[in-house]
Write an enzyme that holds these catalytic residues in place. Structure first.
Site, PDB file in Angstrom:
ATOM      1  N   CYS A   1      -2.168   7.863   5.016  1.00 21.97           N
ATOM      2  CA  CYS A   1      -2.095   7.782   3.651  1.00 21.97           C
ATOM      3  C   CYS A   1      -3.236   7.923   3.051  1.00 21.97           C
ATOM      4  O   CYS A   1      -3.821   8.413   1.831  1.00 21.97           O
ATOM      5  CB  CYS A   1      -1.497   6.267   3.382  1.00 21.97           C
TER       6      CYS A   1
ATOM      7  N   GLU B   1       0.821  -1.158  -0.010  1.00 24.46           N
ATOM      8  CA  GLU B   1      -0.005  -0.018  -0.083  1.00 24.46           C
ATOM      9  C   GLU B   1       0.789   1.314   0.133  1.00 24.46           C
ATOM     10  O   GLU B   1       1.697   1.315   0.820  1.00 24.46           O
ATOM     11  CB  GLU B   1      -0.945   0.142   1.381  1.00 24.46           C
TER      12      GLU B   1
END
Length: 523
Positions: free
Chosen positions: A320, A286
């Site tokens: 994020c 990710e």
């Protein structure tokens, strides 16, 4: 068992136990102080391992606070950990999945008992306020529970298949690959670390766990918890130190079957490129986001403002999934920005150990310097409508405190609109037509999260049909782009935000750690 989210704060609030929540957290804050300055080790094959090189781990809240002293692991340490993991895989990979589930559920019990202690360490290590810190621990517990239930529900991912001939019996069995490297970030030091680790462990793999050097204590605590839960020696090996040394040793080893990583796009791409040079191997990564939110003229502005504030400035924007750019319909933009600025003025910046703090410090000096670099660009090229300065009065000077910042009038292709910043900086632009704003959202290389505020059904449909992101929210007041719950919102990105397109905390995550074997027996 039926899976449900831990959601500690919600449960305390629902039972009118807010005071008890605060008391338990503050008691934990006091209790862990006796461990400050402790000397930690690595853990390889269940042995405590030291190193000639060490580093001092301090708190971003106040860098005068020494939380611990850690060894700096080397390539040799990493090779020894890989060797131990490879040997342990011989038995762990063949252990009945029900026993692995039982062990993981033992770990859940330990984590629940130590929940507030772990949250207190998170606050000191990475600067999260008590609400975000307890949520981090809750998410870790959720991952273990959810993945345990997924293994159970799917019978260890063994499926009876059709028989090609009357005298044959066939089935599909998913089996573990072997040794995995687990490289976790600072911002969710237990949730992401545990989610990735348990994904590998519960499916029968063994791991070398490398936490962020900015938050190593929580990784060590997790290793201790797994040992207490009954994890055999060598199944989890804990290494701490330079990412370049340890990461390179993991990537270069032919005995490492896969790497699961959460972090920057640059490092993720480098790992993926180098890892494939030995042979085709798995990288589950990710890799961040540049997450947009659209506010239309039909939006509930109160809900939009609350959702955007929490998404942009919660944990100082160091997620994020954080909202870092918003596009507001031109006819309401001035009014919206004015109201957003007024609400931002009321956000409390300070020591995250205090109950009323919303925004704590940035993680380290590099982030602190980057904030100053980016805000200098903002003042030069746009209009900083609030924030843009570091906080250095009083005790602030000993930590990495900055102001939440909103920037207007930047060119829509400016680097602050394109690059992941990982700090409390929010860029604002206007738009005319809905198709135009969808194009602006999708221009990004990233595709992690996105949000919309609109009360027009056709806009909602067009957004859901066309937005290029793995996790999307519509009219969500609790947060515009952050706060995915395990088992509810699988978390994973499209485009440059991820490598597999399968979200953590979702139904397809665990199968990434296994390979299929078709078994046919003649009867």
């Amino acid at each position: 068992m039926t899976y449900e989210n831990e959601n500690t704060l919600h449960k305390y609030m629902a039972s009118k136990g807010e005071e008890a929540f605060h008391n338990r957290y503050e008691e934990a804050i006091e209790n862990i102080k006796s461990e400050f300055g402790r000397r930690y080790t690595m853990i390889i094959d269940d042995e405590n391992v030291e190193s000639l090189e060490t580093f001092v781990h301090t708190s971003p809240i106040d860098t005068r606070i020494v939380l611990g002293n850690f060894p700096s692991g080397t390539a040799k340490h990493t090779k020894n950990a890989i060797k131990a993991a490879k040997k342990a895989f011989e038995s762990w990979g063949k252990t009945d999945y029900n026993k692995r589930i039982e062990l993981c559920r033992n770990a859940v019990g330990i984590m629940i008992r130590r929940k507030f202690e772990l949250a207190a360490w998170i606050s000191y290590e990475n600067g999260k306020n008590r609400y975000e810190a307890i949520g981090d621990v809750d998410e870790a517990i959720d991952f273990i529970r959810y993945y345990s239930e997924e293994m159970e529900k799917n019978n260890g991912f063994s499926v009876q298949t059709k028989s090609a001939y009357p005298n044959e019996k066939s089935k599909s069995v998913m089996k573990p690959y072997g040794v995995w490297g687990v490289i976790s970030p600072f911002n969710f030091p237990i949730a992401i670390l545990v989610g990735m680790s348990i994904g590998a462990l519960i499916t029968g793999n063994t791991i070398i766990l490398k936490p962020s050097s900015d938050a190593p204590i929580i990784g060590y605590k997790f290793a201790e918890i797994m040992k207490e839960a009954g994890l055999p020696a060598g199944v989890l090996n804990f290494i701490i130190g330079s990412g370049s040394k340890i990461g390179k040793a993991l990537v270069d080893s032919k005995d490492v079957a896969g790497i699961v990583f959460t972090g920057s796009r640059e490092i993720g791409y480098k790992i993926t490129k180098e890892f494939s040079k030995v042979k085709p191997r798995l990288v589950i990564a990710e890799l961040g986001g540049k997450n947009p939110v659209i506010v239309t003229e039909s939006a509930d502005l109160d809900k939009a403002i609350e959702g955007i504030l929490k998404a942009a400035f919660g944990y100082s924007g160091q997620k994020c999934s954080a909202c870092s750019r918003i596009y507001v319909q031109k006819s309401i933009k001035d009014k919206f920005v004015e109201r957003l600025v007024e609400r931002t003025k009321n956000l409390s910046i300070g020591n995250p150990l205090e109950s009323n703090t919303f925004i704590g410090p940035l993680i380290n000096s590099n982030a602190y310097k980057d904030y100053q670099k980016y805000t200098e660009l903002a003042f030069r090229d746009g209009n900083v409508v609030i924030g843009g300065s570091i906080k250095k009065d009083g005790d602030f000077k000993y930590g990495y405190y900055v102001e939440p910042t909103i920037i207007d009038n930047l060119p829509k292709n400016h680097r602050l609109f394109r690059e992941e910043l990982f700090m409390p900086i929010l860029c604002v632009a206007d738009y005319d037509e809905f198709d135009e704003v969808l194009g602006l959202c999708n221009q990004s290389d990233y595709g992690l999260t996105a949000g919309l505020y609109s009360n027009k059904k056709q806009e909602v449909k067009r957004f859901l049909d066309n937005i290029e992101a793995g996790v999307v929210y519509v009219n969500r007041g609790i947060s515009a782009t952050t706060g995915a719950m395990v088992g509810c919102q699988p978390f994973g990105g499209w485009k440059h935000s991820g490598t597999t397109g399968k979200g953590a905390g979702g139904a397809y995550y665990l199968t990434q750690f296994m390979r299929e074997q078709s078994q046919t027996c003649v009867v």
